[in-house]
Write a protein that holds these residues in place. Structure first.
Motif, PDB file in Angstrom:
ATOM      1  N   SER A  57       0.856  -1.175   0.000  1.00  0.00           N
ATOM      2  CA  SER A  57       0.000   0.000   0.000  1.00  0.00           C
ATOM      3  C   SER A  57       0.894   1.228   0.000  1.00  0.00           C
ATOM      4  CB  SER A  57      -0.903   0.009   1.233  1.00  0.00           C
ATOM      5  OG  SER A  57      -1.778  -1.092   1.211  1.00  0.00           O
ATOM      6  N   PHE A  58       0.434   2.295  -0.645  1.00  0.00           N
ATOM      7  CA  PHE A  58       1.246   3.496  -0.773  1.00  0.00           C
ATOM      8  C   PHE A  58       0.457   4.747  -0.406  1.00  0.00           C
ATOM      9  CE2 PHE A  58       3.208   0.435  -3.502  1.00  0.00           C
ATOM     10  CZ  PHE A  58       4.564   0.702  -3.427  1.00  0.00           C
ATOM     11  N   GLY A  70      -5.489  14.097  -0.331  1.00  0.00           N
ATOM     12  CA  GLY A  70      -6.380  15.020  -1.012  1.00  0.00           C
ATOM     13  C   GLY A  70      -7.160  14.375  -2.131  1.00  0.00           C
ATOM     14  N   SER A  71      -7.131  13.027  -2.219  1.00  0.00           N
ATOM     15  CA  SER A  71      -7.873  12.341  -3.269  1.00  0.00           C
ATOM     16  C   SER A  71      -8.516  11.093  -2.719  1.00  0.00           C
ATOM     17  CB  SER A  71      -6.942  11.966  -4.424  1.00  0.00           C
ATOM     18  OG  SER A  71      -6.116  10.888  -4.026  1.00  0.00           O
ATOM     19  N   ASP A  72      -9.239  10.415  -3.557  1.00  0.00           N
ATOM     20  CA  ASP A  72      -9.786   9.119  -3.208  1.00  0.00           C
ATOM     21  C   ASP A  72      -8.752   8.047  -3.531  1.00  0.00           C
ATOM     22  OD1 ASP A  72     -12.909  10.209  -4.525  1.00  0.00           O
ATOM     23  OD2 ASP A  72     -12.284  10.152  -2.439  1.00  0.00           O
ATOM     24  N   VAL A  73      -9.062   6.803  -3.192  1.00  0.00           N
ATOM     25  CA  VAL A  73      -8.162   5.713  -3.534  1.00  0.00           C
ATOM     26  C   VAL A  73      -7.958   5.713  -5.043  1.00  0.00           C
ATOM     27  CG1 VAL A  73      -7.913   3.208  -3.591  1.00  0.00           C
ATOM     28  CG2 VAL A  73      -8.774   4.330  -1.543  1.00  0.00           C
ATOM     29  N   ILE A  74      -6.712   5.665  -5.454  1.00  0.00           N
ATOM     30  CA  ILE A  74      -6.380   5.729  -6.867  1.00  0.00           C
ATOM     31  C   ILE A  74      -6.526   4.359  -7.517  1.00  0.00           C
ATOM     32  CG2 ILE A  74      -4.512   6.230  -8.511  1.00  0.00           C
ATOM     33  CD1 ILE A  74      -5.701   8.658  -7.007  1.00  0.00           C
ATOM     34  N   ASN A 102      -3.280  -2.996  -0.369  1.00  0.00           N
ATOM     35  CA  ASN A 102      -2.986  -3.217  -1.792  1.00  0.00           C
ATOM     36  C   ASN A 102      -3.553  -2.099  -2.653  1.00  0.00           C
ATOM     37  OD1 ASN A 102      -1.799  -4.620  -3.915  1.00  0.00           O
ATOM     38  ND2 ASN A 102      -3.680  -5.713  -4.365  1.00  0.00           N
ATOM     39  N   CYS A 103      -3.300  -0.865  -2.240  1.00  0.00           N
ATOM     40  CA  CYS A 103      -3.801   0.274  -3.005  1.00  0.00           C
ATOM     41  C   CYS A 103      -2.872   1.475  -2.846  1.00  0.00           C
ATOM     42  CB  CYS A 103      -5.223   0.626  -2.597  1.00  0.00           C
ATOM     43  SG  CYS A 103      -5.426   1.072  -0.882  1.00  0.00           S
ATOM     44  N   VAL A 104      -3.132   2.489  -3.646  1.00  0.00           N
ATOM     45  CA  VAL A 104      -2.370   3.734  -3.622  1.00  0.00           C
ATOM     46  C   VAL A 104      -3.324   4.844  -3.218  1.00  0.00           C
ATOM     47  CG1 VAL A 104      -1.072   5.394  -5.016  1.00  0.00           C
ATOM     48  CG2 VAL A 104      -0.806   2.933  -5.431  1.00  0.00           C
ATOM     49  N   PHE A 105      -2.928   5.667  -2.254  1.00  0.00           N
ATOM     50  CA  PHE A 105      -3.747   6.794  -1.826  1.00  0.00           C
ATOM     51  C   PHE A 105      -2.913   8.059  -1.884  1.00  0.00           C
ATOM     52  CE2 PHE A 105      -5.510   9.815   1.116  1.00  0.00           C
ATOM     53  CZ  PHE A 105      -6.864   9.734   0.862  1.00  0.00           C
ATOM     54  N   LEU A 122      -0.697   6.736   3.708  1.00  0.00           N
ATOM     55  CA  LEU A 122      -0.440   5.308   3.867  1.00  0.00           C
ATOM     56  C   LEU A 122      -1.484   4.676   4.786  1.00  0.00           C
ATOM     57  CD1 LEU A 122       1.213   2.761   3.445  1.00  0.00           C
ATOM     58  CD2 LEU A 122       2.747   3.549   5.262  1.00  0.00           C
ATOM     59  N   ASN A 123      -1.798   5.343   5.887  1.00  0.00           N
ATOM     60  CA  ASN A 123      -2.826   4.815   6.793  1.00  0.00           C
ATOM     61  C   ASN A 123      -4.183   4.724   6.110  1.00  0.00           C
ATOM     62  OD1 ASN A 123      -1.119   4.366   8.952  1.00  0.00           O
ATOM     63  ND2 ASN A 123      -1.338   6.445   9.727  1.00  0.00           N
ATOM     64  N   ARG A 124      -4.517   5.707   5.298  1.00  0.00           N
ATOM     65  CA  ARG A 124      -5.786   5.655   4.544  1.00  0.00           C
ATOM     66  C   ARG A 124      -5.785   4.485   3.580  1.00  0.00           C
ATOM     67  NH1 ARG A 124      -9.299  10.048   3.650  1.00  0.00           N
ATOM     68  NH2 ARG A 124     -10.372   8.474   2.422  1.00  0.00           N
ATOM     69  N   ALA A 125      -4.651   4.243   2.921  1.00  0.00           N
ATOM     70  CA  ALA A 125      -4.562   3.118   1.985  1.00  0.00           C
ATOM     71  C   ALA A 125      -4.750   1.798   2.724  1.00  0.00           C
ATOM     72  CB  ALA A 125      -3.212   3.140   1.258  1.00  0.00           C
TER      73      ALA A 125
END
Length: 110
Positions: free
Chosen positions: A62-63, A102-106, A96-99, A87-90
């Motif tokens: 996760s990133f 200032g955005s939603d999960v990419i 297994n995601c990129v955050f 990173l915590n949001r991801a």
């Protein structure tokens, strides 16, 4: 260690708790997102078994992604905090995601 692959310098730095920081000097936000997604996807595609995992059975990454133009030491510390938040949001988003802050999960692959 600096990694050069026909593009910007990639400066990996180990942190704590199985985390790794990748510093990308002179890289725009969209390119940083693309690089994080490419690394995340490549790790997922390797299907490296993680038998002790609580969720899933393969290694994932996760990133949290953020960018700044550092003007002083305080800006650098703020960047660390912002990336940590991403990173915590991801991770809270299932991993297994990129955050990008200032955005939603990419991206997200399960």
């Amino acid at each position: 260690m600096t990694i050069m692959r026909g593009g910007p310098a990639i400066l990996p730095r180990a942190t704590a708790n199985e985390q790794l920081a990748i510093l990308l000097p002179d890289v725009c936000p969209s390119a940083a997102l693309d690089m994080a997604e490419a690394i995340r996807h490549e790790i997922f595609e390797q299907t490296i078994l993680h038998l002790g995992a609580l969720v899933g059975r393969v290694v994932t990454a996760s990133f949290g992604v953020a960018t700044i133009v550092p003007e002083n030491a305080n800006a650098k510390l703020a960047l660390v905090e912002v990336v940590g938040y991403g990173l915590n949001r991801a991770k809270r988003g299932g991993g297994n995601c990129v955050f990008a802050t200032g955005s939603d999960v990419i991206s997200n692959e399960k």
